[in-house]
Write an enzyme that holds these catalytic residues in place. Sequence first.
Site, PDB file in Angstrom:
ATOM      1  N   GLY A 267       0.806  -1.194  -0.143  1.00 42.83           N
ATOM      2  CA  GLY A 267      -0.064   0.014  -0.014  1.00 42.83           C
ATOM      3  C   GLY A 267       0.949   1.156   0.081  1.00 42.83           C
ATOM      4  N   ALA A 268       1.882   1.464   0.873  1.00 45.25           N
ATOM      5  CA  ALA A 268       2.699   2.535   1.001  1.00 45.25           C
ATOM      6  C   ALA A 268       3.814   2.286   2.147  1.00 45.25           C
ATOM      7  CB  ALA A 268       1.732   3.794   1.539  1.00 45.25           C
ATOM      8  N   ASN A 271       8.783   5.440   4.616  1.00 43.87           N
ATOM      9  CA  ASN A 271      10.404   6.078   4.626  1.00 43.87           C
ATOM     10  C   ASN A 271      10.309   7.301   5.112  1.00 43.87           C
ATOM     11  OD1 ASN A 271      10.973   3.906   2.531  1.00 43.87           O
ATOM     12  ND2 ASN A 271       9.826   5.574   1.298  1.00 43.87           N
ATOM     13  N   HIS A 303      -1.542   6.324   8.771  1.00 45.81           N
ATOM     14  CA  HIS A 303      -0.841   5.040   9.356  1.00 45.81           C
ATOM     15  C   HIS A 303       0.790   5.391   8.787  1.00 45.81           C
ATOM     16  CE1 HIS A 303       0.155   0.439   9.760  1.00 45.81           C
ATOM     17  NE2 HIS A 303       1.044   1.130   8.725  1.00 45.81           N
ATOM     18  N   GLU A 304       1.058   5.703   7.650  1.00 44.16           N
ATOM     19  CA  GLU A 304       2.588   6.143   7.125  1.00 44.16           C
ATOM     20  C   GLU A 304       3.327   7.282   7.932  1.00 44.16           C
ATOM     21  OE1 GLU A 304       3.342   3.551   5.807  1.00 44.16           O
ATOM     22  OE2 GLU A 304       1.635   2.869   5.081  1.00 44.16           O
ATOM     23  N   HIS A 307       3.757   6.287  11.508  1.00 41.35           N
ATOM     24  CA  HIS A 307       4.962   5.497  11.605  1.00 41.35           C
ATOM     25  C   HIS A 307       6.268   6.222  11.970  1.00 41.35           C
ATOM     26  CE1 HIS A 307       4.462   1.357  10.853  1.00 41.35           C
ATOM     27  NE2 HIS A 307       3.990   1.483   9.467  1.00 41.35           N
TER      28      HIS A 307
HETATM   29  N1  PHE Z   1       5.698  -0.493   5.980  1.00 39.42           N
HETATM   30  C1  PHE Z   1       4.815  -0.705   5.308  1.00 39.42           C
HETATM   31  C2  PHE Z   1       3.576   0.004   6.279  1.00 39.42           C
HETATM   32  O1  PHE Z   1       3.024  -0.952   6.801  1.00 39.42           O
HETATM   33  C3  PHE Z   1       4.209  -1.682   4.613  1.00 39.42           C
HETATM   34  C4  PHE Z   1       5.170  -2.156   3.643  1.00 39.42           C
HETATM   35  C5  PHE Z   1       6.022  -3.289   3.836  1.00 39.42           C
HETATM   36  C6  PHE Z   1       5.569  -1.553   2.147  1.00 39.42           C
HETATM   37  C7  PHE Z   1       7.178  -3.757   2.685  1.00 39.42           C
HETATM   38  C8  PHE Z   1       6.315  -2.053   1.462  1.00 39.42           C
HETATM   39  C9  PHE Z   1       7.277  -3.078   1.644  1.00 39.42           C
HETATM   40  O2  PHE Z   1       3.254   0.945   6.202  1.00 39.42           O
HETATM   41 ZN    ZN Z   2       3.044   0.036   8.446  1.00 40.15          ZN
END
Ligand code: PHE
Ligand code: ZN
Length: 879
Positions: A267-268, A271, A303-304, A307
């Site tokens: 999904g996304a 970074n 969500h992103e 993070h």
């Molecule tokens: N870490 C991302 C998320 O949950 C998901 C993701 C994992 C995206 C692996 C790409 C590769 O927001």
């Molecule tokens: Zn996530």
Amino acid sequence: MRTSQPRTIYLSEYRVPAFLVDHVDLRFELFENGARVHSTLTVRRNPEYPGVAEHLELDGDSLKLESVSLDGIELGADRYQDQGDKLVVQAVPDKFGLNVVTWIEPQNNTRLEGLYKSSGMFCTQCEAEGFRCITFFPDRPDVMARFRTRVEADREKYPVLLSNGNDVDRGELADGRHFVTWEDPFPKPCYLFALVAGDLVLKQDTFTTCSGRDIDLRIYVEARNAAKCDHAMDSLKRSMRWDEEVYGREYDLDIFMIVAVDDFNMGAMENKGLNIFNSSCVLASPETAADTAFQRIEAIVAHEYFHNWSGNRVTCRDWFQLSLKEGFTVFRDAGFSADMGSPTVKRIEDATLMRTAQFAEDAGPMSHPVRPSSYMEISNFYTLTIYEKGAEVVRMIHTLLGPELFRKGSDLYFERHDGQAVTTDDFVKAMEDASGRDLGQFRLWYEQAGTPLLTVRDDFDSEAGIYRLTIEQAIPDSPGQTSKNPQHIPFALGLLGSDGTDLPLRLFADENDAPSERVLELTAARHEFEFHGLSERPVPSLVRGFSAPVRVDYPWTREQLIFLMNHDGDGFNRWDAGQRLAVDVIQALIRGDEEGVDERLVEAYRSLLSDPSLDQALVAKMLQLPSEAYLVELADSADAQAIHGARTRVLDCLAQALRGELLECYRRNGDDGSYQLTPEAIAARSLRNTALSWLLHIGDREACGLAQTQYQDAGNMTDRMGALRALVNSCFVTEREAALNDFYQCWQDDPQVVEQWFSVQAASLQAGTLNHIRELLAHPAFDWKNPNKVRSVIGVFAGQNLAQFHQADGSGYIFLAEQVCRLDDSNPQIAARLVSPLTRWRKFAEPYGGKMKQALASVRDKEGLSKDVFEIVHKSLKE
Ligand code: PHE
Ligand code: ZN
């Protein structure tokens, strides 16, 4: 590709890294035929490493090594070994600079891990282990470094050059090339590295943080998508405010960027300072995206963004801790979505996903704990268990501690571990330390797989006025785990009197001011609770709000369920009662215990439809019959066609009996022309489209006309798609074909809309026959390299079209196995996700189960199978 059996990685093998990297200096030279990556690492020995490591080992994958220098001196081939997946540099000093130059081919990267090209732009995906496809590096999340990144590319083709942090330098180079240098002040694991180079337009806004800092918000998209960023931008600003208000978390960099890319496995991605999104999770306009997409975008942007603290500032020690960031962040985004819309509806959606898909995963061959203890391929562990069950586990801590202590715990967690790579246990410890509560037994939620089953029985002593509730818990065996211990389960309970009100729950005879709802804490295999001072036998409302991710076995009568549907003070449990009633009726038809559809179900739905004073958002949810997938999940040995047939009969019966009410509901919820995303407006659209689809389901001519008009006149995609879906699932062949053709003519240039066009056909009983699916794969708009297209046709067909996929001759399974093998060569992550419907073969009756297993075996036998698919197929076929 694999040459030997893939290795299993164990949590118990965890060792701290032998070397730490303080700085990473990267220089990317991007060309059409490849990219040269210059990497300079500042390395030192880790004082915490037990013993002395002689060699430095770096991870690599599909890299062409050009040179290695240590402290500025190029090393001869005798000083290092390029083992393909590892670069071993021998006899290194305690502190040194290491320069490695590699050559990679982003233009040929179809796995979409590392650096690759999507619609002409360069982009990266490094989680979990993609950074090693860019350069040799200790690719593990507990190695955190400061990154400085210089990107060089052709100025015309790639005017925008991005990476994490702040841009600190830019300039012109020879041959029409240019560069930009980025610096990220926060140490981070390499999985959070990102780079983008492309011809993109910028949508800009600002956000003033709680401490008064102005943050530059930027969304980069291809020019054709410039008008589809507003919703994501609004969602971002709301997320930033919410995280300040609810968690006290302020954004830390001066810039926050989002880039939309068309080709993306997930999904996304969060970074640092440069989130990269699947286009379908960021771009929306009312004309092109349905309500569900708007809600998905809001949730994923949040969500992103969340993070940044839960994942980036505090990250995972190793990939076994994945739920540390994912479970917590899903819990956070669920809280945000609940606050932005209807909390009850959000809870219903989350519980539905848990009970339909996560419970199935937890009972299947890939079942694993929220904190797994082994894996072969980490990409296979981005699961509903890690994300959704992980979020439920955090939610239970919230329930046990209450909001204030939970917030104290999260504050402590962020403060104590800022800048560190930690474990799920550190998270629980912070919650314990802040609250003074003992979560020792609670930790089993992280360690034991499987869904607890609660068997609830009751009796009423009318003489003494005592209602007795006994609750037993049992946790089924799962791969590698048997004889599990009882878990600590928060069990929210209410008791309803015959007038429909909540009764006081007196646990002691003399208890005054007893609350009318309690969270009972189950810790033993069996509990008995007594409730005093009751003058009549109450109707229990169990596990209110889905207070724990458990199954409940209680012998509800249909009268009790109807009573709860009408009276339960907990909106979630009103919905749940309706679902249980419908399930009971459908299951009785499947078993042949009942001839026709229980009139009481019809009447219950009639009152839902015809009482506009009810919460319409809840009504819209209550009207949805339990899905076929859920009915499969509930069955011991699922007969796919029988399930489909029985559910269809119930739908037929409801639509026939309630035709008048449905038409009235359709009219009452007409489009007022504006497009709003309030729970009320979303409910109105959902209601009118449900009414339409039910009426077309029974071939109603009048409704067919309404659908055609709605399709033509719709002011938004929710209604246009609602009408199209109803037509596509109807028996009106000419009208269906006309609408499908018209839709494609209008929207063929918009990939996100074409994906919806594929999905509506792939999910359709009428249009989703195997032959038609094959035609869709041959359609010019289909693209094997684009994961969204693959998902919208093959994924939707195998995952959402029960009746067409589960053909008794096994043709659907053979088809899926073929496509999995084909994709395995180009994109193993996507292939591994796609194969999952077949892994459920044990759940299905004959002839389905056996034929699914055969198809799975044909995948197993494919030459050069990827590690990703290997793990899933082998675990699924294991005796
Ligand atoms: N870490 C991302 C998320 O949950 C998901 C993701 C994992 C995206 C692996 C790409 C590769 O927001
Ligand atoms: Zn996530």
